[in-house]
Design an enzyme around this catalytic site. Structure first.
Site, PDB file in Angstrom:
ATOM      1  N   TYR A 123       2.373  -0.792  10.324  1.00  0.00           N
ATOM      2  CA  TYR A 123       2.130  -1.095   8.914  1.00  0.00           C
ATOM      3  C   TYR A 123       3.263  -0.576   8.039  1.00  0.00           C
ATOM      4  O   TYR A 123       3.717  -1.264   7.119  1.00  0.00           O
ATOM      5  CB  TYR A 123       0.804  -0.503   8.449  1.00  0.00           C
ATOM      6  CG  TYR A 123       0.477  -0.929   7.034  1.00  0.00           C
ATOM      7  CD1 TYR A 123      -0.080  -2.176   6.785  1.00  0.00           C
ATOM      8  CD2 TYR A 123       0.772  -0.106   5.953  1.00  0.00           C
ATOM      9  CE1 TYR A 123      -0.342  -2.597   5.487  1.00  0.00           C
ATOM     10  CE2 TYR A 123       0.512  -0.506   4.654  1.00  0.00           C
ATOM     11  CZ  TYR A 123      -0.044  -1.759   4.427  1.00  0.00           C
ATOM     12  OH  TYR A 123      -0.284  -2.177   3.151  1.00  0.00           O
ATOM     13  N   SER A 168       0.823  -1.205   0.000  1.00  0.00           N
ATOM     14  CA  SER A 168       0.000   0.000   0.000  1.00  0.00           C
ATOM     15  C   SER A 168       0.854   1.250   0.000  1.00  0.00           C
ATOM     16  O   SER A 168       1.971   1.264   0.534  1.00  0.00           O
ATOM     17  CB  SER A 168      -0.916   0.008   1.228  1.00  0.00           C
ATOM     18  OG  SER A 168      -1.572   1.254   1.347  1.00  0.00           O
TER      19      SER A 168
END
Length: 289
Positions: free
Chosen positions: A183, A173
């Site tokens: 993340y 992402s």
């Protein structure tokens, strides 16, 4: 003199490589490789993106292998594929445990055949700030997003190299450049692993094994733990990823204008970079699942 000649040769080779890379960006190949008969292993089938891709691969005649710890989601997707008349096999596996991954990989090879396309989807995050993220949550995110990529590649890549035929896909992402620390860390590591393995394939002359790195922006899916202010249709994303596989596209950023974030990130100070991404709609949110 020898040093001068080597420098000229190196510059020439680098120029050829750059021209080849640029040509792939500006002149996309129109012919698409056939995916009928390919064995496609998809890790992380609980996401809407992978579910849509599973159905699309089945429609193209591929044999779909679903790998996920949540058997319920696999069974639902497998049932939909069977209704389409497609070929599907579902396996429950904890991708964070290498022994479990290797065991299932051996089982897949014996029952289905060599996996020729491997898709890893990096999507887990706590959605919290660094200091608010528990040690357990941080470790879990790294295990799921990073180590799972390592174990599945080590399990399925050898047969691709042996057959000189295959394709590895890592879906990350754009949020990996700004957002939740857990993340960002795991996403960046997974993408770096993908890049390093892709380089090794070139060095090993495994020209029949291709790779595609996918960097996503916004998605209209309720199963991702991070979101952007404006989302894209998941079917659109699936179509773009499969097209990238069929054309051996090495890097796919969705939407393409998100490449500017990566460019700006390389030279902007953190405050300016965060402001830019805020204006573009990147909004880290707290995990509710």
């Amino acid at each position: 003199m020898n040093i001068f000649v080597e420098l000229i040769v190196s510059v020439f080779r680098m120029s050829v490589t750059l021209l080849s890379a640029w040509s792939k960006i500006f002149y996309r190949r129109t012919e698409r490789k056939c995916l009928e008969g390919e064995v496609v292993a998809i890790a992380g089938c609980s996401s809407d993106i992978c579910r849509f891709m599973s159905l699309d691969f089945a429609k193209l005649g591929s044999t779909v292998v679903l790998l996920d710890a949540t058997k319920t989601d696999d069974d639902d997707t497998a049932e939909q594929i069977k209704q389409l008349g497609g070929k599907v096999h579902s396996y429950a596996v904890d991708v964070t445990k290498k022994e479990d991954v290797y065991r299932v990989a051996k089982q897949v090879t014996e029952e289905v055949g060599d996996v020729s396309i491997l898709i890893n989807n990096v999507e887990l995050t706590s959605g919290q700030s660094f200091l608010d993220t528990t040690d357990h949550a941080l470790r879990r995110t790294v295990d799921v997003n990073t180590m799972a990529v390592v174990w599945t590649l080590k399990a399925f890549l050898p047969s691709m190299i042996l057959n000189n035929h295959g394709h590895i896909v890592t879906i990350g992402s754009i949020l990996g450049v700004e957002g939740s620390v857990d993340y960002c860390t795991s996403n960046a590591a997974a993408l770096s692993i993908h890049d390093a393995v892709s380089c090794e394939l070139i060095i090993q002359n495994a020209h029949g094994v291709h790779s595609t790195l996918v960097q996503l922006g916004a998605t209209n899916t309720n199963r991702r733990n991070v979101k952007l202010s404006e989302g894209m249709d998941v079917q659109y994303i699936s179509d773009k990823i499969i097209n990238a596989i069929q054309t051996n596209q090495e890097i796919l950023t969705i939407p393409s204008y998100m490449n500017w974030i990566l460019f700006c990130k390389s030279w902007m100070p953190p405050a300016a970079s965060s402001l830019l991404q805020s204006h573009m709609g990147i909004v880290p949110v707290t995990r509710t699942a």
